[in-house]
Design a protein around this motif. Sequence first.
Motif, PDB file in Angstrom:
ATOM      1  N   ARG A 169       0.857  -1.180   0.000  1.00 20.40           N
ATOM      2  CA  ARG A 169       0.000   0.000   0.000  1.00 20.40           C
ATOM      3  C   ARG A 169       0.897   1.235   0.000  1.00 20.40           C
ATOM      4  NH1 ARG A 169      -5.258  -1.396   1.078  1.00 20.40           N
ATOM      5  NH2 ARG A 169      -5.571  -3.501   1.917  1.00 20.40           N
ATOM      6  N   ARG A 170       0.938   1.901  -1.147  1.00 22.34           N
ATOM      7  CA  ARG A 170       1.837   3.037  -1.298  1.00 22.34           C
ATOM      8  C   ARG A 170       1.252   4.281  -0.662  1.00 22.34           C
ATOM      9  NH1 ARG A 170       4.609   3.738  -7.082  1.00 22.34           N
ATOM     10  NH2 ARG A 170       5.467   5.444  -5.821  1.00 22.34           N
ATOM     11  N   ARG A 176       3.891   9.114  -4.806  1.00 19.10           N
ATOM     12  CA  ARG A 176       3.409   8.610  -6.098  1.00 19.10           C
ATOM     13  C   ARG A 176       3.877   9.532  -7.236  1.00 19.10           C
ATOM     14  NH1 ARG A 176      -0.816   4.844  -5.732  1.00 19.10           N
ATOM     15  NH2 ARG A 176      -1.622   4.545  -3.607  1.00 19.10           N
ATOM     16  N   PRO A 177       4.135   8.967  -8.414  1.00 22.40           N
ATOM     17  CA  PRO A 177       4.521   9.810  -9.558  1.00 22.40           C
ATOM     18  C   PRO A 177       3.457  10.842  -9.914  1.00 22.40           C
ATOM     19  CG  PRO A 177       4.955   7.500 -10.020  1.00 22.40           C
ATOM     20  CD  PRO A 177       4.165   7.539  -8.752  1.00 22.40           C
ATOM     21  N   THR A 178       2.212  10.589  -9.549  1.00 18.79           N
ATOM     22  CA  THR A 178       1.112  11.499  -9.876  1.00 18.79           C
ATOM     23  C   THR A 178       0.935  12.621  -8.867  1.00 18.79           C
ATOM     24  OG1 THR A 178      -0.390   9.987  -8.738  1.00 18.79           O
ATOM     25  CG2 THR A 178      -0.170   9.727 -11.133  1.00 18.79           C
ATOM     26  N   TYR A 179       1.789  12.668  -7.843  1.00 19.90           N
ATOM     27  CA  TYR A 179       1.658  13.684  -6.801  1.00 19.90           C
ATOM     28  C   TYR A 179       2.787  14.696  -6.949  1.00 19.90           C
ATOM     29  CZ  TYR A 179       1.160  15.755  -2.146  1.00 19.90           C
ATOM     30  OH  TYR A 179       0.977  16.626  -1.102  1.00 19.90           O
ATOM     31  N   ARG A 183       8.855  18.752  -6.290  1.00 16.66           N
ATOM     32  CA  ARG A 183       8.742  17.711  -7.317  1.00 16.66           C
ATOM     33  C   ARG A 183       7.573  18.066  -8.220  1.00 16.66           C
ATOM     34  NH1 ARG A 183       7.964  13.350  -4.312  1.00 16.66           N
ATOM     35  NH2 ARG A 183       5.783  12.968  -4.790  1.00 16.66           N
ATOM     36  N   ARG A 184       7.870  18.746  -9.315  1.00 18.54           N
ATOM     37  CA  ARG A 184       6.826  19.265 -10.178  1.00 18.54           C
ATOM     38  C   ARG A 184       6.473  18.274 -11.271  1.00 18.54           C
ATOM     39  NH1 ARG A 184       8.865  25.558 -10.746  1.00 18.54           N
ATOM     40  NH2 ARG A 184       8.900  25.980  -8.503  1.00 18.54           N
ATOM     41  N   LEU A 185       5.217  18.032 -11.423  1.00 18.89           N
ATOM     42  CA  LEU A 185       4.748  17.073 -12.416  1.00 18.89           C
ATOM     43  C   LEU A 185       5.015  17.589 -13.823  1.00 18.89           C
ATOM     44  CD1 LEU A 185       1.321  16.046 -10.866  1.00 18.89           C
ATOM     45  CD2 LEU A 185       3.459  14.807 -10.787  1.00 18.89           C
ATOM     46  N   GLY A 186       5.498  16.694 -14.691  1.00 18.93           N
ATOM     47  CA  GLY A 186       5.689  17.042 -16.094  1.00 18.93           C
ATOM     48  C   GLY A 186       6.942  17.838 -16.371  1.00 18.93           C
ATOM     49  N   ASN A 187       7.717  18.193 -15.345  1.00 21.08           N
ATOM     50  CA  ASN A 187       8.934  18.978 -15.560  1.00 21.08           C
ATOM     51  C   ASN A 187      10.000  18.570 -14.551  1.00 21.08           C
ATOM     52  OD1 ASN A 187      10.780  20.846 -16.441  1.00 21.08           O
ATOM     53  ND2 ASN A 187       9.764  22.618 -15.526  1.00 21.08           N
ATOM     54  N   PRO A 188      10.493  17.329 -14.648  1.00 27.30           N
ATOM     55  CA  PRO A 188      11.456  16.847 -13.640  1.00 27.30           C
ATOM     56  C   PRO A 188      12.728  17.665 -13.576  1.00 27.30           C
ATOM     57  CG  PRO A 188      11.322  15.350 -15.511  1.00 27.30           C
ATOM     58  CD  PRO A 188      10.209  16.333 -15.675  1.00 27.30           C
ATOM     59  N   ALA A 189      13.132  18.296 -14.704  1.00 25.48           N
ATOM     60  CA  ALA A 189      14.361  19.083 -14.678  1.00 25.48           C
ATOM     61  C   ALA A 189      14.251  20.251 -13.708  1.00 25.48           C
ATOM     62  CB  ALA A 189      14.677  19.600 -16.082  1.00 25.48           C
TER      63      ALA A 189
END
Length: 281
Positions: free
Chosen positions: A253-254, A259-262, A267-273
């Motif tokens: 149970r994560r 989560r990658p969706t959070y 930690r910005r979604l869609g822009n890991p750089a």
Amino acid sequence: MTDPDRPTAVDPRPAAGGRVVFVGAGPGAADLLTIRGAKVLGEADVVVWPRSLVPPEVMEHARPDAEVLTSDDHTLEDVIALFSRAKVEGLVVCRLQSGDPSIYATLHEQINACRRMDLPYEIVPGVGSLSALAAALGQELTVPEVAQSLVLTRRAVRVPMPENEQLQDLARHGTTMALYLSVRRPRELQADLLAGGYAPDAPVAIGYRVSWPDERIIRCRLDELAATLKAERITTQALIVLGPALAGGEEERRSHVYRPTYGHRYRRLGNPAAYRGDEPS
């Protein structure tokens, strides 16, 4: 408006007129005393030591010339008299409390005494027995989608409980519960928990003198609790934890936050750089 001359719970002013520091001594092991707690203990003129709950190894942090008062053979009035002397003589008193001072430490009556005599005091938190037991069990007590709440309570034996905090009522929540000071009447304890709604096979962990050299960690079902305590001859210095968080299981149970969706500011979604620092935010 706050009176600037009235001592506060953490008073940074010089303690010319003495002060009391309530130090959480942890669950037992001398190296589970916090760095701050060890520093206070090493500088105190007087140490109040609850020797039945805090092993002598913890006292190795104290000054060799410190005056030591054992609390188990003294009354509250004796301790308050010491506080009064500390104010007059400008002494620093380290009042050791087992575990963390915020849980079943009879701290309020000592604090009230300090306030009445305008004696500055400070509270140094400690590692609680619940944290130590969870570590000994090797697990977390909150599990996503299983148990996100912890009930910390006790069963009424000598000390009555408030009307809205009866054990059977608290048990109806069905979440993880930690029971302090509750092993003297194990059959009644077991009956209350079952009547409150825990299943007979609910997982239970008993921690006896956790982190002491004679530590014992015992697991059983709820319907075996009374018999287990009797067989192990445990009548004091034990903490009981039960509930769904102890069940374990194969299903992973994560937690939500990793989560990658959070996403969040680090930690910005869609822009890991951006959150690696390769691009300006």
